[in-house]
Each structure stands twice: as structure tokens, then as C-alpha cells.
Design a protein around this motif. Structure first.
Motif, PDB file in Angstrom:
ATOM      1  N   GLN A  71      -8.935   3.561   4.232  1.00  0.00           N
ATOM      2  CA  GLN A  71      -8.628   2.853   2.964  1.00  0.00           C
ATOM      3  C   GLN A  71      -9.768   2.325   2.089  1.00  0.00           C
ATOM      4  O   GLN A  71     -10.720   1.789   2.535  1.00  0.00           O
ATOM      5  N   LYS A  73     -10.811  -0.218  -0.696  1.00  0.00           N
ATOM      6  CA  LYS A  73     -10.502  -1.670  -0.826  1.00  0.00           C
ATOM      7  C   LYS A  73     -10.962  -2.350  -2.123  1.00  0.00           C
ATOM      8  O   LYS A  73     -12.330  -1.879  -2.164  1.00  0.00           O
ATOM      9  N   THR A 135      -5.371  -2.192  -1.133  1.00  0.00           N
ATOM     10  CA  THR A 135      -5.921  -1.242  -0.299  1.00  0.00           C
ATOM     11  C   THR A 135      -5.160   0.092  -0.970  1.00  0.00           C
ATOM     12  O   THR A 135      -4.055   0.282  -1.380  1.00  0.00           O
ATOM     13  N   THR A 136      -5.855   1.453  -0.721  1.00  0.00           N
ATOM     14  CA  THR A 136      -5.195   2.785  -1.111  1.00  0.00           C
ATOM     15  C   THR A 136      -4.633   3.320  -0.139  1.00  0.00           C
ATOM     16  O   THR A 136      -3.933   4.189  -0.204  1.00  0.00           O
ATOM     17  N   ASP A 137      -4.409   2.863   0.993  1.00  0.00           N
ATOM     18  CA  ASP A 137      -3.648   3.390   2.158  1.00  0.00           C
ATOM     19  C   ASP A 137      -2.958   1.976   2.915  1.00  0.00           C
ATOM     20  O   ASP A 137      -3.579   1.192   2.832  1.00  0.00           O
ATOM     21  N   TRP A 139      -2.068  -0.057   6.154  1.00  0.00           N
ATOM     22  CA  TRP A 139      -2.638  -0.460   7.642  1.00  0.00           C
ATOM     23  C   TRP A 139      -1.975   0.206   8.745  1.00  0.00           C
ATOM     24  O   TRP A 139      -0.782   0.435   8.679  1.00  0.00           O
TER      25      TRP A 139
END
Length: 183
Positions: A71, A73, A135-137, A139
Motif C-alpha cells: 500500500q 499511503k 491507501t492504494t490497495d 488491507w
């Protein structure tokens, strides 16, 4: 929006343009097009999840990362103050094991861009703080990892007196030398 370079080339502080008067203030906290242009990212950069945490003074969260589904952030504080840290855990990087830190607060309105490939953490320096993460992905608990906040090989200079308040996960985190890292 102004980007401020840090000692690690890929990590930036983001300073918004704040318009204030007797009524209060206004600022654009995020603009996808301007952010992508500023950090030199293409269309592959997108945020998919927002997180919001509240913590008391001396709570230390981190150093967290996901070994798969890493991720990026973009983080900021909307109430209170924290000392925010990014640690480069890309083994092939010339700054592997190095860290940068900055004060983020509701007052200074700064944000920090922590790209994928970094462990991230913060400690609350005010009575409490509310912290937002873009976030880019997503959790993914099965890929989440932690590196010890006090690893002497990293040497983060946390602004805490005494022991911080930690979760069990963070209390039992691995040293960088034992951790799974990125290539």
C-alpha cells in the motif's frame, strides 16, 4: 499544493494552500490530478480505501506494511499531532533501512506520501490525535507485517518519554534483519 522533499527521494511532505480569514479556513485536501502530476505518477496510481484512527497520547502504531498488495499511503492528521515515520524496506534501494519523520498536525495541515515499499508508523504527541490514511490497495490481514518500532538498526528518534503504548502485534514485531522485505 506544494511538495517538500525529504531525505528519501520517494517520500514527500505535501503542504496544501490554505485560505483563511476570520470565519476559519478552507483548503483542498486532495486533488487526484494535481497529486499525480506533483509526484510524477501515471494513471496506475489510485486510492481505493480511506482509514481513520483515533489514538491517545504516546500511542505508537507501526511500523506496518503489507508484503503482498503493498500500500502507498497519503496520510494526514485532522485533530491533534503525531510524529509520522516512513522506513525504506526495499532491499535494492540505496536508502534501504533508512527512515524519515515529520510532525503532522491539524494545525500545520501537512500530509506525508509514503509509497509502496515502505513501512509506516506514527506516535501521538498531543493528548489525542485523529489520523487519516488514503491507501492504494486494500488491507489484507494475511499479508500485514510489522517491524519493531525500536529496532536499533533503523534508529528512529521517536519523540517519546518512557515506553509508548503498543498493540500486541507491535510489541511482538520483528527486527528489520528478520523481516520479510521487498526486493
Amino acid at each position: 499544493m506544494k511538495l517538500v522533499a525529504t531525505a528519501i527521494a520517494d517520500v514527500f511532505l505535501v503542504e496544501p494552500t490554505v485560505f483563511g480569514d476570520a470565519r476559519g479556513f478552507f483548503f483542498e485536501s486532495f486533488n487526484e490530478r494535481r497529486f499525480r502530476e506533483a509526484i510524477g505518477a501515471g494513471d496506475e496510481l489510485r486510492f481505493v480505501q480511506d482509514n481513520h484512527s483515533k489514538s491517545a497520547k504516546n500511542v505508537l502504531r507501526g511500523l506496518h506494511y503489507q508484503i503482498r498488495q503493498p500500500q502507498g499511503k497519503l496520510v494526514r492528521v485532522v485533530a491533534g499531532e503525531v510524529f509520522d515515520v516512513a522506513v525504506d524496506i526495499r532491499r535494492s534501494s540505496p536508502t534501504f533501512g533508512k527512515w524519515v519523520g515529520a510532525i503532522l498536525s491539524s494545525e500545520n495541515k501537512r500530509q506525508m506520501w509514503v509509497p509502496a515499499g515502505f513501512a509506516h508508523g506514527f506516535v501521538v504527541t498531543s493528548d489525542s490525535a485523529e489520523f487519516l490514511y488514503k491507501t492504494t490497495d486494500y488491507w489484507a490481514q494475511e499479508y500485514e507485517r510489522s517491524i519493531a518500532w525500536n529496532d536499533p538498526a533503523i534508529g528512529i528518534e521517536w519523540p517519546v518519554s518512557g515506553e509508548p503504548v503498543l498493540s500486541d502485534k507491535d510489541r511482538n514485531a520483528r527486527l528489520l534483519a528478520e523481516a520479510e522485505v521487498y526486493a
